[in-house]
Motif scaffolding. Sequence first.
Motif, PDB file in Angstrom:
ATOM      1  N   ILE A  12      59.151  16.918 -10.422  1.00  0.00           N
ATOM      2  CA  ILE A  12      59.907  17.369 -11.593  1.00  0.00           C
ATOM      3  C   ILE A  12      58.947  17.789 -12.705  1.00  0.00           C
ATOM      4  O   ILE A  12      59.125  18.845 -13.325  1.00  0.00           O
ATOM      5  N   ILE A  13      57.917  16.996 -12.960  1.00  0.00           N
ATOM      6  CA  ILE A  13      56.939  17.329 -14.005  1.00  0.00           C
ATOM      7  C   ILE A  13      56.288  18.683 -13.710  1.00  0.00           C
ATOM      8  O   ILE A  13      56.179  19.539 -14.585  1.00  0.00           O
ATOM      9  N   ASN A  14      55.846  18.859 -12.468  1.00  0.00           N
ATOM     10  CA  ASN A  14      55.102  20.068 -12.100  1.00  0.00           C
ATOM     11  C   ASN A  14      55.971  21.305 -11.937  1.00  0.00           C
ATOM     12  O   ASN A  14      55.451  22.417 -11.989  1.00  0.00           O
ATOM     13  N   SER A  15      57.272  21.146 -11.745  1.00  0.00           N
ATOM     14  CA  SER A  15      58.126  22.311 -11.502  1.00  0.00           C
ATOM     15  C   SER A  15      58.891  22.759 -12.753  1.00  0.00           C
ATOM     16  O   SER A  15      59.694  23.692 -12.674  1.00  0.00           O
ATOM     17  N   PHE A  69      63.917  18.388 -17.377  1.00  0.00           N
ATOM     18  CA  PHE A  69      64.906  18.639 -16.334  1.00  0.00           C
ATOM     19  C   PHE A  69      65.096  20.130 -16.140  1.00  0.00           C
ATOM     20  O   PHE A  69      64.769  20.927 -17.023  1.00  0.00           O
ATOM     21  N   ASP A  70      65.638  20.493 -15.006  1.00  0.00           N
ATOM     22  CA  ASP A  70      65.979  21.880 -14.712  1.00  0.00           C
ATOM     23  C   ASP A  70      67.477  22.038 -14.947  1.00  0.00           C
ATOM     24  O   ASP A  70      68.295  21.504 -14.200  1.00  0.00           O
ATOM     25  N   GLY A  78      71.378  17.101  -9.383  1.00  0.00           N
ATOM     26  CA  GLY A  78      70.057  17.173  -9.994  1.00  0.00           C
ATOM     27  C   GLY A  78      69.444  15.835 -10.337  1.00  0.00           C
ATOM     28  O   GLY A  78      70.075  14.789 -10.268  1.00  0.00           O
ATOM     29  N   ASN A  79      68.192  15.908 -10.686  1.00  0.00           N
ATOM     30  CA  ASN A  79      67.461  14.753 -11.177  1.00  0.00           C
ATOM     31  C   ASN A  79      66.606  15.241 -12.335  1.00  0.00           C
ATOM     32  O   ASN A  79      66.275  16.423 -12.426  1.00  0.00           O
ATOM     33  N   GLY A  80      66.277  14.369 -13.207  1.00  0.00           N
ATOM     34  CA  GLY A  80      65.449  14.703 -14.350  1.00  0.00           C
ATOM     35  C   GLY A  80      64.707  13.471 -14.819  1.00  0.00           C
ATOM     36  O   GLY A  80      64.906  12.378 -14.309  1.00  0.00           O
ATOM     37  N   ILE A  81      63.855  13.679 -15.789  1.00  0.00           N
ATOM     38  CA  ILE A  81      63.021  12.602 -16.314  1.00  0.00           C
ATOM     39  C   ILE A  81      63.482  12.253 -17.717  1.00  0.00           C
ATOM     40  O   ILE A  81      63.805  13.125 -18.513  1.00  0.00           O
ATOM     41  N   ASP A 134      67.194   6.931  -9.476  1.00  0.00           N
ATOM     42  CA  ASP A 134      66.651   6.320  -8.266  1.00  0.00           C
ATOM     43  C   ASP A 134      67.136   7.108  -7.054  1.00  0.00           C
ATOM     44  O   ASP A 134      68.335   7.185  -6.791  1.00  0.00           O
ATOM     45  N   THR A 135      66.216   7.707  -6.326  1.00  0.00           N
ATOM     46  CA  THR A 135      66.569   8.541  -5.175  1.00  0.00           C
ATOM     47  C   THR A 135      66.927   7.717  -3.945  1.00  0.00           C
ATOM     48  O   THR A 135      67.369   8.276  -2.944  1.00  0.00           O
TER      49      THR A 135
END
Length: 149
Positions: A12-15, A69-70, A78-81, A134-135
């Motif tokens: 997520i950070i890198n994308s 997040f995207d 989705g997932n995000g930080i 949590d995935t």
Amino acid sequence: MSNVNKNVLITIINSNKYLSLATTDGQSPWVAPLYYCLDQEFNLYFISQLDSVHSQHLVKNPKVAFAIFDSHQEEGTGNGIQGSGVVKLLTGDDLKEGLKHYHTNFVDLNYENLSKDGGYKLFKLEVQKWYILDTEVDTDKRVEVKLEI
């Protein structure tokens, strides 16, 4: 902490390129979308002008929250930080080091320009806590991810 969650967080950070930075001066909250870059220790860097609301808040209170997040992800998939940390304005040798990590085509950044009165300044967000969904569970549960460097 599972390596799966750690890998998702790093992906997520890198994308992504932008974070939402939440600040306060103790009375008024503010959220600012900011382009970011990171270093090998997962510190985040951004530029801003000192007369912006969030920069004025940072002078009074360097503690922040943020989200990465995207926004194009499908609802429910989705997932995000989410995270928190402390921001500092970079000067002197810290500014020289920060410029090794922050890159943009938006403005001409160099030590001399960032050291002048007025104009853009470079900030470093030292992240203290990282959270993602949590995935490994089927519920909507945030979990802290520790990034040991």
